[in-house]
Design a protein around this motif. Structure first.
Motif, PDB file in Angstrom:
ATOM      1  N   THR A  77      18.107  41.894 -88.513  1.00 32.50           N
ATOM      2  CA  THR A  77      18.071  42.926 -87.538  1.00 32.50           C
ATOM      3  C   THR A  77      17.784  44.416 -88.238  1.00 32.50           C
ATOM      4  O   THR A  77      17.031  44.995 -87.660  1.00 32.50           O
ATOM      5  N   GLN A  84      11.078  47.075 -84.630  1.00 32.74           N
ATOM      6  CA  GLN A  84      11.667  47.067 -83.099  1.00 32.74           C
ATOM      7  C   GLN A  84      11.302  48.129 -82.325  1.00 32.74           C
ATOM      8  O   GLN A  84      10.616  48.225 -81.283  1.00 32.74           O
ATOM      9  N   SER A  96       6.359  38.966 -75.237  1.00 32.80           N
ATOM     10  CA  SER A  96       5.772  37.353 -75.360  1.00 32.80           C
ATOM     11  C   SER A  96       4.890  37.234 -76.479  1.00 32.80           C
ATOM     12  O   SER A  96       4.709  36.089 -76.909  1.00 32.80           O
ATOM     13  N   LYS A  99       6.333  35.686 -79.778  1.00 38.19           N
ATOM     14  CA  LYS A  99       6.462  34.324 -79.831  1.00 38.19           C
ATOM     15  C   LYS A  99       5.047  33.486 -79.991  1.00 38.19           C
ATOM     16  O   LYS A  99       4.926  32.702 -80.790  1.00 38.19           O
ATOM     17  N   SER A 102       3.942  33.771 -83.576  1.00 47.68           N
ATOM     18  CA  SER A 102       4.630  33.042 -84.513  1.00 47.68           C
ATOM     19  C   SER A 102       4.007  31.481 -84.449  1.00 47.68           C
ATOM     20  O   SER A 102       4.036  30.629 -85.225  1.00 47.68           O
ATOM     21  N   SER A 130      10.735  32.159 -85.250  1.00 43.84           N
ATOM     22  CA  SER A 130      11.194  32.239 -83.860  1.00 43.84           C
ATOM     23  C   SER A 130      12.607  33.186 -84.038  1.00 43.84           C
ATOM     24  O   SER A 130      12.424  34.046 -83.160  1.00 43.84           O
ATOM     25  N   ALA A 131      13.151  33.423 -85.058  1.00 44.46           N
ATOM     26  CA  ALA A 131      14.320  34.293 -85.300  1.00 44.46           C
ATOM     27  C   ALA A 131      13.569  35.902 -85.155  1.00 44.46           C
ATOM     28  O   ALA A 131      14.036  36.739 -84.622  1.00 44.46           O
ATOM     29  N   ALA A 134      12.342  36.640 -81.991  1.00 46.96           N
ATOM     30  CA  ALA A 134      13.414  37.194 -81.114  1.00 46.96           C
ATOM     31  C   ALA A 134      13.986  38.437 -81.680  1.00 46.96           C
ATOM     32  O   ALA A 134      14.398  39.376 -80.650  1.00 46.96           O
ATOM     33  N   ALA A 137      12.216  41.380 -80.351  1.00 49.53           N
ATOM     34  CA  ALA A 137      11.949  41.454 -78.937  1.00 49.53           C
ATOM     35  C   ALA A 137      13.611  42.254 -78.392  1.00 49.53           C
ATOM     36  O   ALA A 137      13.478  42.384 -77.066  1.00 49.53           O
ATOM     37  N   GLU A 138      14.358  42.322 -79.408  1.00 44.91           N
ATOM     38  CA  GLU A 138      15.891  42.627 -78.955  1.00 44.91           C
ATOM     39  C   GLU A 138      15.689  44.035 -78.331  1.00 44.91           C
ATOM     40  O   GLU A 138      16.483  44.364 -77.415  1.00 44.91           O
ATOM     41  N   ARG A 141      15.711  44.381 -74.254  1.00 50.38           N
ATOM     42  CA  ARG A 141      16.567  43.908 -73.648  1.00 50.38           C
ATOM     43  C   ARG A 141      17.275  45.086 -72.900  1.00 50.38           C
ATOM     44  O   ARG A 141      17.617  46.289 -73.206  1.00 50.38           O
TER      45      ARG A 141
END
Length: 141
Positions: A77, A84, A96, A99, A102, A130-131, A134, A137-138, A141
């Motif tokens: 992170t 990010q 999206s 993902k 990836s 995948s991590a 993710a 994409a944090e 949120r």
């Protein structure tokens, strides 16, 4: 998420793939643009045709970020924080696509590595990518 053995495997594999980063990255991008045509909209200012300099340059940047993340998996992170912010607030990329990319990267790796892309490596790469997606994409949120 990843065992110590998987982390070591990923770090070693990405280090070995660094010399061909632009080819793997360009292949993965081209696959994404073909499979998910809507992703091209973020690259309208670049020549993303097969074999273009822009495709290779951006492909290499992406793979270098993936390699850097693999070298710092424990602090993924923090490592990806600048990316990010860039992707969420400046470029406003639909998350999206991370993902989708990836998945395309896994296919590009399988094609490039052939039999060396073992089931164990495939599983570790899938977990890591995948991590990676993710974490990128944090900020959404």
């Amino acid at each position: 998420m990843l065992s110590k053995k998987e982390k070591e495997l990923l770090e070693n594999e990405w280090e070995q793939l660094t010399p061909v980063a632009e080819y793997i990255g360009a292949d993965a991008l081209l696959r994404m643009f073909t499979t998910f045509p809507g992703s091209k909209t973020y690259f309208s200012h670049l020549d993303i045709s097969p074999g273009s300099d822009h495709l290779f340059i951006h492909g290499k940047k992406i793979v270098q970020a993936i390699v850097e993340g693999a070298q710092n998996i424990s602090s993924l992170t923090e490592t990806l924080a600048p990316l990010q912010t860039l992707h969420a607030y400046v470029l406003r990329i639909d998350p999206s696509n991370f993902k989708n990319f990836s998945h395309c990267m896994l296919v590009a790796l399988a094609v490039h590595m052939g039999e060396d892309f073992t089931e164990v490596l495939h599983a570790a790469m899938d977990k890591y990518l995948s991590a990676f997606a993710a974490v990128l994409a944090e900020k959404y949120r």
